[in-house]
Design a protein around this motif. Structure first.
Motif, mmCIF file in Angstrom:
data_model
loop_
_atom_site.group_PDB
_atom_site.id
_atom_site.type_symbol
_atom_site.label_atom_id
_atom_site.label_comp_id
_atom_site.label_asym_id
_atom_site.label_seq_id
_atom_site.Cartn_x
_atom_site.Cartn_y
_atom_site.Cartn_z
ATOM 1 N N GLU A 1 0.833 -1.209 0.000
ATOM 2 C CA GLU A 1 0.000 0.000 0.000
ATOM 3 C C GLU A 1 0.866 1.256 0.000
ATOM 4 O O GLU A 1 0.525 2.248 -0.665
ATOM 5 C CB GLU A 1 -0.923 -0.008 1.221
ATOM 6 N N ARG B 1 0.964 4.230 -2.796
ATOM 7 C CA ARG B 1 0.795 5.658 -2.495
ATOM 8 C C ARG B 1 1.914 6.479 -3.110
ATOM 9 O O ARG B 1 1.685 7.559 -3.666
ATOM 10 C CB ARG B 1 0.773 5.887 -0.983
ATOM 11 N N GLU C 1 7.251 4.099 0.064
ATOM 12 C CA GLU C 1 6.661 5.211 -0.687
ATOM 13 C C GLU C 1 7.700 5.807 -1.634
ATOM 14 O O GLU C 1 7.383 6.166 -2.786
ATOM 15 C CB GLU C 1 6.124 6.273 0.270
#
Length: 199
Positions: A25, A29, A177
């Motif tokens: 996840e 992002r 990220e």
């Protein structure tokens, strides 16, 4: 491939207990924040439509927990199933990257990242490294430093074996990220280059 002009990043991952899903996840992002269209695919339940999404993506980011020195069995099953793409060269010249998670700080995560890179090479893909210097490598460093575990090939995350997915370290999330954003930027460069050559 995206028809919007934005690169498409596919994240193909397996998460046994939810920790690796948290990392996936974070990668998503980062990629979306850098302007990419993102599709996340859990490889243990992959469908024909999702295989087609992988085929159409500009980049595929592989992810799995490290179990017994390599990626999970479910990811290996997916990798073997990708041989149909190998025969027809469907993934040639796509970008690739990877991330993994284990309970120990090292945990032989480099073996899993190396496995992902080899899988990408067999498909004729271009591997994108993490591109970060190691954090937490001096007396002034901190476990909160980005890339705190010092991996270069991709993201190496660590989660306590007796804690749930909420225990994934914030530094590892930030590192994931960063990887997503890096792959998105490189995919945009590749798309622009291909468009320029075709013009």
């Amino acid at each position: 491939m995206s028809h919007s002009g934005r690169p498409t990043i596919a994240i193909a991952f397996h998460s046994g207990y939810g920790h690796t899903a948290v990392v996936a996840e974070a990668v998503a992002r980062g990629a979306a924040g850098a302007g990419a269209e993102v599709v996340s695919i859990s490889v243990d339940t992959i469908t024909d439509e999702q295989w087609a999404q992988l085929d159409a993506a500009d980049a595929i980011i592989f992810g799995a927990a490290t179990y017994m020195g390599t990626a999970s069995a479910a990811f290996h099953a997916f990798a073997e199933a990708s041989s149909r793409r190998w025969f027809s060269h469907v993934w040639v010249d796509k970008l690739a990257a990877g991330f993994t998670n284990s309970g120990a700080k090292s945990g032989d995560k480099s073996s899993t990242l190396g496995y992902f890179a080899t899988l990408a090479a067999q498909h004729g893909m271009h591997w994108i490294s993490l591109g970060l210097l190691p954090g937490w490598d001096s007396t002034t460093g901190s476990e909160d430093d980005i890339n705190r575990l010092g991996f270069f090939m991709g993201v190496g995350a660590q989660s306590p074996t007796d804690a749930g997915p909420e225990a994934v370290h914030k530094s590892d999330i930030a590192t994931a990220e960063y990887l997503g954003a890096r792959v998105a930027r490189q995919a945009a460069v590749f798309r622009a280059g291909r468009a320029a050559l075709a013009a």
